[in-house]
Design an enzyme around this catalytic site. Structure first.
Site, mmCIF file in Angstrom:
data_model
loop_
_atom_site.group_PDB
_atom_site.id
_atom_site.type_symbol
_atom_site.label_atom_id
_atom_site.label_comp_id
_atom_site.label_asym_id
_atom_site.label_seq_id
_atom_site.Cartn_x
_atom_site.Cartn_y
_atom_site.Cartn_z
ATOM 1 N N ARG A 36 0.822 -1.216 0.000
ATOM 2 C CA ARG A 36 0.000 0.000 0.000
ATOM 3 C C ARG A 36 0.857 1.268 0.000
ATOM 4 O O ARG A 36 0.478 2.272 -0.607
ATOM 5 C CB ARG A 36 -0.949 -0.005 1.199
ATOM 6 C CG ARG A 36 -2.117 -0.954 1.001
ATOM 7 C CD ARG A 36 -3.019 -1.022 2.203
ATOM 8 N NE ARG A 36 -4.259 -1.702 1.864
ATOM 9 C CZ ARG A 36 -5.196 -2.020 2.742
ATOM 10 N NH1 ARG A 36 -5.023 -1.720 4.016
ATOM 11 N NH2 ARG A 36 -6.294 -2.633 2.356
ATOM 12 N N LYS A 197 -19.058 -16.606 2.625
ATOM 13 C CA LYS A 197 -20.506 -16.495 2.814
ATOM 14 C C LYS A 197 -21.251 -15.824 1.661
ATOM 15 O O LYS A 197 -20.807 -14.817 1.126
ATOM 16 C CB LYS A 197 -20.783 -15.723 4.108
ATOM 17 C CG LYS A 197 -20.299 -16.461 5.359
ATOM 18 C CD LYS A 197 -20.690 -15.708 6.609
ATOM 19 C CE LYS A 197 -20.303 -16.503 7.856
ATOM 20 N NZ LYS A 197 -20.701 -15.822 9.092
ATOM 21 N N GLY A 350 -9.895 -8.188 -0.164
ATOM 22 C CA GLY A 350 -8.690 -8.469 0.615
ATOM 23 C C GLY A 350 -8.103 -9.848 0.419
ATOM 24 O O GLY A 350 -6.901 -10.004 0.190
ATOM 25 N N GLY A 373 -12.736 -3.576 1.368
ATOM 26 C CA GLY A 373 -14.127 -3.155 1.513
ATOM 27 C C GLY A 373 -14.545 -2.181 0.424
ATOM 28 O O GLY A 373 -15.676 -2.237 -0.079
#
Length: 397
Positions: A36, A197, A350, A373
């Site tokens: 990053r 999920k 991620g 996110g």
């Protein structure tokens, strides 16, 4: 993208407040992955070379509005100096008289690194007065923190009400690739969606249903879909509360002629454990005493066939429990197929980004997002507060 970028401003002699995403992993105070920080370098170097001085701000971890030393950005100062080849001054705080004095004394080419913006609850509350204090440290504001763009915080949204605001080069690139995928993807377009999920990915599936020609669904979420199709899934992860959601998605895809590839075979275990013995299941149905941990070779071959002619590929989420070596192969092979694809390839989220980095494939993918996110919400079709703030003309106060 519809916003100004640093290419359209003259930063010479200006103090530029740059919001970056330096939320890097640390172990015993040492940076374990500086991706990053390196991705922010083009923006920082561009501004420095054009005669600006920089006030750099970021969050690190989740200090919860408290000054916790383990989340201090001072741990990043030396590495930022190495990366930029410049002296980096470390501010003792985020705002205040001493910080303002240090900012005002900067000369062209110098860098001041602020402390962790999340040392203050006012940051995440998007407090107006805190935003004003941040803005007092610079003449211009540049947002290059795509990874924090889905949050309406003082340093990403509030500050834009008080300073002329533009996007950095990384922010521009992130939005450019995601906009291309969502607005005018070259066809055929294959979306590879994985993860644990259905509940966390259904919004992405629905958002891409009008755009994709085919979906690959892997990871734990696949077993809710297989179960509603009548297959035996053993002890595999299933969200029964999302059975109707999964069934509805499959029906909508069928009506639109969109192919949905679910696992055709599996690598299973008796229990969810890193030391569990991997056992292949050469078929869709899974014995009742086993749980699926990865996709098998038939599934990988089917993914290869889909990707062979793909012109656009988006990948979000791993195919299995890739952090366990015995169950990493499916994710590794899919990552390799994405890297080999001749079309435009975008990896966001991620875990899938971590997989690409783990397998050293990032250089062979067109765009690897820095925002977990943020990339997920972008793919869901949501407007990100940090991006909206740059797209709208603000009434300066």
């Amino acid at each position: 993208m519809g916003v100004k970028t640093i290419r359209e401003i003259d930063p010479a002699g200006k103090r530029v407040l740059v919001r970056v995403d330096f939320n890097v992993p640390l172990k015993n105070g040492e940076i374990t992955d500086d991706t990053r920080m390196r991705r922010a370098l083009p923006t920082l170097q561009n501004l420095l070379e054009r005669g600006a001085s920089l006030v750099v701000m970021s969050h690190l971890g989740r200090p919860g509005g408290e000054k916790k030393p383990e989340f201090s950005l001072s741990q990043l100062r030396a590495h930022l100096a190495d990366l930029t080849g410049r002296k980096v001054l470390m501010a003792p705080d985020v705002t205040g008289p001493e910080v303002e004095k240090m900012a005002e004394s900067l000369t062209a080419g110098q860098i001041l690194l602020l402390e962790n913006t999340r040392y203050y609850k006012e940051e995440t509350a998007n407090d107006k007065e805190f935003s004003r204090k941040l803005a007092a440290l610079g003449d211009l504001y540049v947002n290059d923190a795509f990874g924090a763009a889905h949050r309406a915080h003082a340093s990403t949204e509030g500050i834009t009400h008080f300073l002329p605001s533009v996007a950095g080069l990384l922010m521009e690139k992130e939005c450019e690739f995601f906009d291309r995928v969502l607005e005018k993807p070259a066809k055929p377009f294959v979306a590879i969606i994985g993860g644990a999920k259905v509940s966390s990915k259904i919004a992405v599936l629905d958002s891409l249903l009008d755009k994709a020609d085919a979906f690959v669904i892997g990871g734990g979420m696949a077993y809710t879909f297989l179960k509603v199709q009548g297959h035996a899934v053993g002890k595999s992860l299933v969200e029964d509360d999302f059975s109707d959601t999964a069934r509805s998605f499959l029906e909508k895809a069928a009506r639109r002629g969109v192919r949905v590839l679910l696992p055709l075979d599996h690598v299973t275990a008796a229990e969810f454990s890193e030391t569990a013995r991997a056992e292949p299941v050469d078929g869709v149905d899974i014995p009742e005493d086993r749980l699926a941990m990865d996709i098998g070779p038939k599934t990988v071959a089917a993914v290869a066939e889909l990707l062979a002619g793909a012109q656009t590929v988006v990948w979000n989420g791993p195919m299995g429990v890739f952090e366990f070596e015995a169950f990493a192969r499916g994710t590794l092979e899919v990552a390799g197929l994405v890297a080999d694809c001749k079309g435009t390839t975008v990896v966001g989220g991620g875990d899938s980004v971590a997989a690409v980095n783990k397998f050293n494939l990032a250089d062979r993918i067109d765009h690897v997002s820095t925002g977990g996110g943020a990339s997920l919400e972008y793919l869901e079709g949501k407007e990100l507060p940090g991006v909206i703030a740059l797209r709208q003309e603000k009434r300066r106060k």
